[in-house]
Design an enzyme around this catalytic site. Sequence first.
Site, short mmCIF file in Angstrom:
data_model
loop_
_atom_site.label_atom_id
_atom_site.label_comp_id
_atom_site.label_asym_id
_atom_site.label_seq_id
_atom_site.Cartn_x
_atom_site.Cartn_y
_atom_site.Cartn_z
N MET A 1 4.69 -0.64 5.23
CA MET A 1 4.39 -1.07 6.60
C MET A 1 4.24 0.10 7.56
O MET A 1 3.69 -0.06 8.65
CB MET A 1 5.48 -2.03 7.09
CG MET A 1 5.40 -3.41 6.46
SD MET A 1 6.22 -4.67 7.44
CE MET A 1 7.88 -4.50 6.86
N THR B 1 13.52 0.94 11.87
CA THR B 1 13.13 1.90 10.83
C THR B 1 13.88 3.21 10.89
O THR B 1 14.28 3.75 9.86
CB THR B 1 11.60 2.12 10.88
OG1 THR B 1 10.98 0.83 10.88
CG2 THR B 1 11.12 2.92 9.69
N ASN C 1 0.88 -1.18 0.00
CA ASN C 1 0.00 0.00 0.00
C ASN C 1 0.91 1.22 0.00
O ASN C 1 2.09 1.12 0.35
CB ASN C 1 -0.86 0.01 1.26
CG ASN C 1 -0.04 -0.10 2.54
OD1 ASN C 1 0.28 -1.21 2.98
ND2 ASN C 1 0.34 1.01 3.11
N HIS D 1 10.85 -7.15 11.67
CA HIS D 1 12.08 -6.36 11.55
C HIS D 1 13.13 -7.12 10.75
O HIS D 1 14.32 -6.92 10.98
CB HIS D 1 12.64 -6.03 12.93
CG HIS D 1 11.72 -5.20 13.78
ND1 HIS D 1 11.87 -5.06 15.14
CD2 HIS D 1 10.65 -4.45 13.44
CE1 HIS D 1 10.93 -4.27 15.62
NE2 HIS D 1 10.16 -3.89 14.60
N VAL E 1 6.81 -2.54 -10.29
CA VAL E 1 8.08 -2.50 -11.03
C VAL E 1 8.55 -3.94 -11.21
O VAL E 1 8.72 -4.67 -10.22
CB VAL E 1 9.12 -1.63 -10.29
CG1 VAL E 1 10.46 -1.67 -11.03
CG2 VAL E 1 8.61 -0.20 -10.19
P1 FAD Z 1 8.03 -0.87 3.55
O1 FAD Z 1 7.41 0.04 4.53
O2 FAD Z 1 7.77 -2.31 3.68
O3 FAD Z 1 7.62 -0.38 2.09
C1 FAD Z 1 8.03 -1.07 0.95
C2 FAD Z 1 7.00 -0.81 -0.15
O4 FAD Z 1 7.51 -1.29 -1.39
C3 FAD Z 1 5.67 -1.53 0.09
O5 FAD Z 1 4.62 -0.61 0.11
C4 FAD Z 1 5.57 -2.48 -1.11
O6 FAD Z 1 4.24 -2.65 -1.57
C5 FAD Z 1 6.42 -1.79 -2.15
N1 FAD Z 1 6.93 -2.69 -3.19
C6 FAD Z 1 7.52 -3.90 -3.02
N2 FAD Z 1 7.88 -4.42 -4.22
C7 FAD Z 1 7.50 -3.53 -5.17
C8 FAD Z 1 7.62 -3.50 -6.59
N3 FAD Z 1 8.23 -4.49 -7.28
N4 FAD Z 1 7.10 -2.43 -7.28
C9 FAD Z 1 6.50 -1.40 -6.60
N5 FAD Z 1 6.38 -1.38 -5.23
C10 FAD Z 1 6.89 -2.43 -4.53
N6 FAD Z 1 9.45 -0.73 12.78
C11 FAD Z 1 9.98 0.05 13.74
O7 FAD Z 1 11.10 0.55 13.58
N7 FAD Z 1 9.30 0.29 14.89
C12 FAD Z 1 8.10 -0.27 15.15
O8 FAD Z 1 7.52 -0.02 16.20
C13 FAD Z 1 7.53 -1.11 14.16
N8 FAD Z 1 6.32 -1.69 14.35
C14 FAD Z 1 5.74 -2.38 13.34
C15 FAD Z 1 4.45 -2.88 13.54
C16 FAD Z 1 3.77 -3.47 12.47
C17 FAD Z 1 2.37 -3.99 12.69
C18 FAD Z 1 4.39 -3.57 11.21
C19 FAD Z 1 3.66 -4.16 10.03
C20 FAD Z 1 5.70 -3.12 11.02
C21 FAD Z 1 6.39 -2.53 12.09
N9 FAD Z 1 7.68 -2.04 11.95
C22 FAD Z 1 8.24 -1.30 12.95
C23 FAD Z 1 8.45 -2.23 10.72
C24 FAD Z 1 8.39 -0.97 9.86
O9 FAD Z 1 7.09 -0.68 9.47
C25 FAD Z 1 9.33 -1.18 8.67
O10 FAD Z 1 10.65 -1.29 9.18
C26 FAD Z 1 9.31 -0.03 7.67
O11 FAD Z 1 8.03 0.24 7.18
C27 FAD Z 1 10.24 -0.40 6.51
O12 FAD Z 1 10.24 0.65 5.59
P2 FAD Z 1 10.61 0.40 4.06
O13 FAD Z 1 10.43 1.69 3.36
O14 FAD Z 1 11.95 -0.20 3.96
O15 FAD Z 1 9.62 -0.73 3.54
#
Ligand code: FAD
Length: 506
Positions: free
Chosen positions: A125, A486, A121, A440, A235
């Site tokens: 996350m 994060t 979305n 994580h 992508v």
């Molecule tokens: P993400 O937030 O996972 O975003 C990656 C995005 O890439 C997604 O939207 C996905 O759809 C998109 N994507 C993937 N492949 C493709 C593609 N081929 N083409 C186009 N789009 C694509 N972390 C903390 O540090 N503290 C917390 O308290 C914590 N609590 C959490 C609680 C819950 C319930 C959850 C679900 C997660 C929690 N986390 C927490 C983890 C945290 O949300 C993640 O570490 C963080 O969102 C990672 O960020 P990101 O940008 O790397 O990836």
Amino acid sequence: MTEVREYSAAVDVAIVGSGPTGAAYARILSERAPEATVAMFEVGPTISDPPGAHVKNIADPDARARAQAASEGPGERGAKVANPGAAKAGVRAARPGTFLLDDGFAFPGEDGLPVAAMSSNVGGMSAHWTGACPRPGGSERIAFLPDLDELLDEGDRLLGVTTDAFDAAPFGAIVRERLAAVVDEGRPPAARVQRMPLAAHRREDGRLVWSGSDVVLGDVTRANPNFELHDESLVTSVLLEGGRVAGLAVRDLRTGETHEVRARYVVVAADALRTPQLLWASGIRPAALGRYLNDQAQVVFAARLRDVEPLGADAPTTGLAEHSGVSWVPFTDDMPFHGQVMQLDASPIPLAEDDPVVPGSIVGLGLFCAKDLQADDRVVFDDEHVDGYGMPAPRIHYRLTDHDHALIERARAEIVRLGEAVGDLLDSRPFTLPLGSSLHYQGSTRMGVVDDGTSVCDPDSRVWGVDGLYVAGNGVIPTATACNPTVTSVALAVRGARRIARDLTR
Ligand code: FAD
């Protein structure tokens, strides 16, 4: 009617994924290189307003539930568990807003990561997360980054981290006092029990607002006429020409059509399973790709504060989300656990009916353990298995070592000690959650100082050997951390984004 949309034919920077790390690139580029054209592609739908906002900020419960369901990826929607404390060992269920791997999460004779989950979305996350943003300490820190603290300050700024959002919650200070009495001796101030830094703030009317990618993007990105965000856009590959990035191929999920977008820089910020997936699918396969995968084993327990006065009938409710990390027991090398302690409005363990719970008097304790890093713990891909999007399906090989088992046992003993310090234990023993519960998982595109086969990218997150290609997200973290990752991943993204901004404005 299907809305017709236009992808730019060419941009300076293309970002894959709209989670907080992809958003950090867009934000820093908007601030430092506003002339640069930036396009962000997200496979999932827009579920909140502004795009990327946390679902907990959606007041209507039905609308919130719809936003969560829309984030749960392709395919069947499996069983859900509301919080990790509710998941007894062995239960394979995802948290609302997330989805699990269909298969390939564990192989015979291995431990696997049965409940490693993803979200699809706008916001990734971070539209569903708990927002705990502790800083790494001791061996969790990335020793080869001299600017780590300044980058973490930037991470706090982008994520809107505060420490006072729950100051009105009853008994927080008492919990910290009691924990400090058994933890703090001999620790430097930064490693003592303290309020948890949270990506959340209170509005003037008192309402709590949780940060998602919307906060990371900020007004500066939303107002940037050179920034575009495309949702429902998968992508499928990063395009290369002569060892350099040339752009990407993107499938418009609304029409099924595939487009080519030329780009000088591509940032893959698609989570720690799908970032290596996209590189692999693009034929970019450095030796360390997918390796050193590590997640934080998690032990949970609950206690009830003893000797606290019931609140008066007119006392405000705590307004606490069930697992808002209110207090923090920092990681140290001697006590290598990260402690997240929160007060709950309701008990996760049934209490006697004539025993009303004083809001905030039930304390949920969680300890996260740093993993013993091994190259063989890895996510791999092959040509045979595809996921619900038709991309190479992640297959996870993952084993706990003897050291990991010993550490989990230590964490179980430690959490009982912490629980006894704050109150009366609510259960006979702690739970060790199914592997992957922490959400994580990290390390699969790790950063290193030299291209020696143990890392995928350099300290600016540039993929070794492919000019113009950057990776972002928890996969980039090279150390075994126990703290929530994060803010560290966003900090690393800031460094990479500054590098692109410098190169673009030179
Ligand atoms: P993400 O937030 O996972 O975003 C990656 C995005 O890439 C997604 O939207 C996905 O759809 C998109 N994507 C993937 N492949 C493709 C593609 N081929 N083409 C186009 N789009 C694509 N972390 C903390 O540090 N503290 C917390 O308290 C914590 N609590 C959490 C609680 C819950 C319930 C959850 C679900 C997660 C929690 N986390 C927490 C983890 C945290 O949300 C993640 O570490 C963080 O969102 C990672 O960020 P990101 O940008 O790397 O990836």
